[in-house]
Design a protein around this motif. Structure first.
Motif, PDB file in Angstrom:
ATOM      1  N   PRO A  79       0.835  -1.206   0.000  1.00 44.85           N
ATOM      2  CA  PRO A  79       0.000   0.000   0.000  1.00 44.85           C
ATOM      3  C   PRO A  79       0.866   1.251   0.000  1.00 44.85           C
ATOM      4  O   PRO A  79       2.031   1.219   0.411  1.00 44.85           O
ATOM      5  N   VAL A  80       0.271   2.348  -0.457  1.00 45.35           N
ATOM      6  CA  VAL A  80       1.042   3.572  -0.667  1.00 45.35           C
ATOM      7  C   VAL A  80       0.457   4.737   0.121  1.00 45.35           C
ATOM      8  O   VAL A  80      -0.718   4.753   0.477  1.00 45.35           O
ATOM      9  N   SER A  81       1.291   5.724   0.368  1.00 42.58           N
ATOM     10  CA  SER A  81       0.867   6.984   0.967  1.00 42.58           C
ATOM     11  C   SER A  81       1.506   8.118   0.179  1.00 42.58           C
ATOM     12  O   SER A  81       2.614   7.978  -0.336  1.00 42.58           O
ATOM     13  N   GLY A  82       0.795   9.233   0.093  1.00 39.07           N
ATOM     14  CA  GLY A  82       1.294  10.376  -0.661  1.00 39.07           C
ATOM     15  C   GLY A  82       0.232  10.988  -1.538  1.00 39.07           C
ATOM     16  O   GLY A  82       0.432  12.061  -2.102  1.00 39.07           O
ATOM     17  N   GLY A  83      -0.915  10.300  -1.655  1.00 43.44           N
ATOM     18  CA  GLY A  83      -2.048  10.853  -2.376  1.00 43.44           C
ATOM     19  C   GLY A  83      -1.821  10.975  -3.868  1.00 43.44           C
ATOM     20  O   GLY A  83      -0.812  10.522  -4.422  1.00 43.44           O
ATOM     21  N   GLN A  84      -2.786  11.610  -4.513  1.00 45.93           N
ATOM     22  CA  GLN A  84      -2.728  11.763  -5.964  1.00 45.93           C
ATOM     23  C   GLN A  84      -1.484  12.531  -6.394  1.00 45.93           C
ATOM     24  O   GLN A  84      -0.856  12.188  -7.406  1.00 45.93           O
ATOM     25  N   ALA A  85      -1.121  13.559  -5.635  1.00 41.81           N
ATOM     26  CA  ALA A  85       0.079  14.337  -5.992  1.00 41.81           C
ATOM     27  C   ALA A  85       1.322  13.460  -5.943  1.00 41.81           C
ATOM     28  O   ALA A  85       2.201  13.558  -6.810  1.00 41.81           O
ATOM     29  N   GLY A  86       1.402  12.592  -4.935  1.00 42.85           N
ATOM     30  CA  GLY A  86       2.547  11.695  -4.839  1.00 42.85           C
ATOM     31  C   GLY A  86       2.610  10.728  -5.998  1.00 42.85           C
ATOM     32  O   GLY A  86       3.695  10.422  -6.516  1.00 42.85           O
ATOM     33  N   ALA A  87       1.437  10.238  -6.424  1.00 40.10           N
ATOM     34  CA  ALA A  87       1.395   9.335  -7.570  1.00 40.10           C
ATOM     35  C   ALA A  87       1.800  10.075  -8.843  1.00 40.10           C
ATOM     36  O   ALA A  87       2.588   9.573  -9.650  1.00 40.10           O
ATOM     37  N   GLU A  88       1.261  11.277  -9.042  1.00 36.33           N
ATOM     38  CA  GLU A  88       1.578  12.054 -10.234  1.00 36.33           C
ATOM     39  C   GLU A  88       3.068  12.377 -10.313  1.00 36.33           C
ATOM     40  O   GLU A  88       3.672  12.334 -11.386  1.00 36.33           O
ATOM     41  N   ASN A  89       3.660  12.691  -9.173  1.00 30.42           N
ATOM     42  CA  ASN A  89       5.055  13.129  -9.142  1.00 30.42           C
ATOM     43  C   ASN A  89       6.045  11.995  -8.927  1.00 30.42           C
ATOM     44  O   ASN A  89       7.260  12.243  -8.854  1.00 30.42           O
ATOM     45  N   GLY A  90       5.565  10.778  -8.804  1.00 30.67           N
ATOM     46  CA  GLY A  90       6.465   9.649  -8.578  1.00 30.67           C
ATOM     47  C   GLY A  90       7.163   9.713  -7.249  1.00 30.67           C
ATOM     48  O   GLY A  90       8.333   9.337  -7.124  1.00 30.67           O
ATOM     49  N   ALA A  91       6.438  10.176  -6.214  1.00 29.57           N
ATOM     50  CA  ALA A  91       7.048  10.392  -4.901  1.00 29.57           C
ATOM     51  C   ALA A  91       6.234   9.743  -3.784  1.00 29.57           C
ATOM     52  O   ALA A  91       6.006  10.342  -2.734  1.00 29.57           O
ATOM     53  N   LEU A  92       5.800   8.527  -4.006  1.00 28.43           N
ATOM     54  CA  LEU A  92       4.988   7.828  -3.015  1.00 28.43           C
ATOM     55  C   LEU A  92       5.845   7.155  -1.954  1.00 28.43           C
ATOM     56  O   LEU A  92       6.992   6.765  -2.206  1.00 28.43           O
ATOM     57  N   SER A  93       5.277   7.009  -0.766  1.00 27.78           N
ATOM     58  CA  SER A  93       5.865   6.174   0.274  1.00 27.78           C
ATOM     59  C   SER A  93       5.175   4.819   0.189  1.00 27.78           C
ATOM     60  O   SER A  93       3.944   4.741   0.214  1.00 27.78           O
ATOM     61  N   VAL A  94       5.961   3.753   0.081  1.00 25.41           N
ATOM     62  CA  VAL A  94       5.410   2.420  -0.152  1.00 25.41           C
ATOM     63  C   VAL A  94       5.821   1.494   0.986  1.00 25.41           C
ATOM     64  O   VAL A  94       7.010   1.327   1.267  1.00 25.41           O
ATOM     65  N   MET A  95       4.816   0.899   1.635  1.00 24.05           N
ATOM     66  CA  MET A  95       5.002   0.031   2.792  1.00 24.05           C
ATOM     67  C   MET A  95       4.745  -1.402   2.374  1.00 24.05           C
ATOM     68  O   MET A  95       3.661  -1.717   1.903  1.00 24.05           O
ATOM     69  N   CYS A  96       5.716  -2.283   2.549  1.00 22.29           N
ATOM     70  CA  CYS A  96       5.609  -3.609   1.946  1.00 22.29           C
ATOM     71  C   CYS A  96       5.661  -4.755   2.951  1.00 22.29           C
ATOM     72  O   CYS A  96       6.342  -4.684   3.976  1.00 22.29           O
ATOM     73  N   GLY A  97       4.938  -5.816   2.599  1.00 23.26           N
ATOM     74  CA  GLY A  97       4.991  -7.067   3.328  1.00 23.26           C
ATOM     75  C   GLY A  97       5.184  -8.212   2.348  1.00 23.26           C
ATOM     76  O   GLY A  97       4.697  -8.156   1.217  1.00 23.26           O
ATOM     77  N   GLY A  98       5.883  -9.257   2.775  1.00 24.52           N
ATOM     78  CA  GLY A  98       6.147 -10.402   1.905  1.00 24.52           C
ATOM     79  C   GLY A  98       7.522 -10.958   2.195  1.00 24.52           C
ATOM     80  O   GLY A  98       8.245 -10.459   3.069  1.00 24.52           O
ATOM     81  N   THR A  99       7.906 -11.984   1.464  1.00 22.70           N
ATOM     82  CA  THR A  99       9.235 -12.550   1.673  1.00 22.70           C
ATOM     83  C   THR A  99      10.306 -11.589   1.177  1.00 22.70           C
ATOM     84  O   THR A  99      10.048 -10.741   0.314  1.00 22.70           O
ATOM     85  N   GLY A 100      11.505 -11.752   1.708  1.00 23.00           N
ATOM     86  CA  GLY A 100      12.595 -10.900   1.271  1.00 23.00           C
ATOM     87  C   GLY A 100      12.892 -11.048  -0.209  1.00 23.00           C
ATOM     88  O   GLY A 100      13.201 -10.068  -0.899  1.00 23.00           O
ATOM     89  N   THR A 101      12.787 -12.267  -0.713  1.00 22.11           N
ATOM     90  CA  THR A 101      13.048 -12.525  -2.124  1.00 22.11           C
ATOM     91  C   THR A 101      12.025 -11.830  -3.017  1.00 22.11           C
ATOM     92  O   THR A 101      12.372 -11.179  -4.007  1.00 22.11           O
ATOM     93  N   ASP A 102      10.745 -11.982  -2.663  1.00 23.76           N
ATOM     94  CA  ASP A 102       9.698 -11.335  -3.455  1.00 23.76           C
ATOM     95  C   ASP A 102       9.816  -9.822  -3.385  1.00 23.76           C
ATOM     96  O   ASP A 102       9.638  -9.120  -4.388  1.00 23.76           O
ATOM     97  N   TYR A 103      10.132  -9.307  -2.184  1.00 27.06           N
ATOM     98  CA  TYR A 103      10.257  -7.856  -2.039  1.00 27.06           C
ATOM     99  C   TYR A 103      11.386  -7.314  -2.913  1.00 27.06           C
ATOM    100  O   TYR A 103      11.234  -6.268  -3.561  1.00 27.06           O
TER     101      TYR A 103
END
Length: 289
Positions: free
Chosen positions: A121-145
């Motif tokens: 999931p991401v944070s940063g809103g539409q402006a973050g998406a438009e500007n390529g400046a999102l904060s991305v929080m990840c879960g999963g295996t280290g290999t997949d990440y």
């Protein structure tokens, strides 16, 4: 460069997919409303597909940014779902804000098919998406990440693995809990200052440099003072996210008293007709009198 599929071209997904295409990836897109996918391809190239399965066929990585738990299940599973078109050894990356429960459920299904799965999931809103400046929080295996991170870099300011499957969604809940309290506090402060006769912009110029400063204060105070809320992250979506937070808190025995209260304040804004207003519209209910 990878062969990618992107499912969901809303205000977040559309710009994210655009950044992937701009980096040279081969992108096939799917959107429930086909006209939006047609417009995206006309603007950015690539291809569109009629179903998630068709979009995923032959892709190294499939990414999704849809609406809620049910939307995510629908694009992943079933005869037309992405999993049906993905080969063993490929990777699914989910940018939707959903429950950790559905994340773990779908990660388990994917694992049974030999497909990697990262919740991101991401944070940063539409402006973050438009500007390529999102904060991305990840879960999963280290290999997949590690595989996902290289693709996500196209639109991320920061990207971090925080644990196993579902950890990204828990982190996003923490993000939304913080935002709820911050926006309510900012709303109360600005409404209080108005009643007291102070110039809100002048006050924020001072206090934003101190301990009270926040992203919300810097980026939202002007539109809040002007009563402009026709943009940004909708109240309806915030209530969806806070519902996930509150249900998860009940399940794990955590207490979220402020979040529960602010959720009801957002309900008030919905009842005032502000469901599509930005989350900063909390101040509206303080101005009613």
């Amino acid at each position: 460069m990878a062969k990618l599929a992107f499912l969901g071209l809303g205000v977040m997904g559309g710009p994210m997919a655009r950044h992937l295409a701009a980096k040279g990836h081969e992108v096939t897109v799917y959107n429930r409303t086909a006209a939006r996918a047609e417009a995206w391809v006309a603007a950015h190239g690539g291809q569109m597909a009629a179903t998630p399965r068709d979009a995923a066929a032959g892709a190294d990585v499939v990414l999704a940014c849809v609406g809620n738990d049910d939307d995510l299940r629908s694009v992943c599973t079933g005869p037309d779902g992405a999993f049906a078109g993905m080969a063993a050894g490929t990777l699914f990356v989910d940018h939707t804000t959903v429950s950790a429960q559905v994340t773990r459920e779908l990660a388990g299904v994917a694992a049974g098919l030999g497909i990697g799965f990262v919740d991101a999931p991401v944070s940063g809103g539409q402006a973050g998406a438009e500007n390529g400046a999102l904060s991305v929080m990840c879960g999963g295996t280290g290999t997949d990440y590690a595989r996902a991170e290289a693709v996500i870099a196209a639109y991320a300011r920061v990207c971090k693995r925080l644990g196993e499957s579902g950890a990204g969604q828990i982190a996003k809940m923490m993000n939304q809990i913080c935002i709820a309290g911050l926006v309510q506090g900012l709303s109360e402060a600005l409404a209080f200052g108005e009643k007291a006769g102070l110039d809100g912009e002048a006050v924020v110029e001072v206090i934003a440099q101190g301990a009270a400063g926040s992203w919300q204060m810097v980026n939202r105070h002007k539109t809040m003072l002007a009563g402009n809320f026709d943009f940004g992250f909708a109240v309806d979506w915030m209530r969806k996210d806070l519902k996930i937070c509150l249900e998860t808190a009940d399940a794990i025995g955590a207490s979220l008293p402020v979040t529960a209260l602010v959720d009801q304040f957002y309900k008030d804004v919905q009842q005032m007709g502000g469901g599509r207003n930005d989350t900063s519209s909390l101040i509206r209910r303080l101005r009613k009198g």
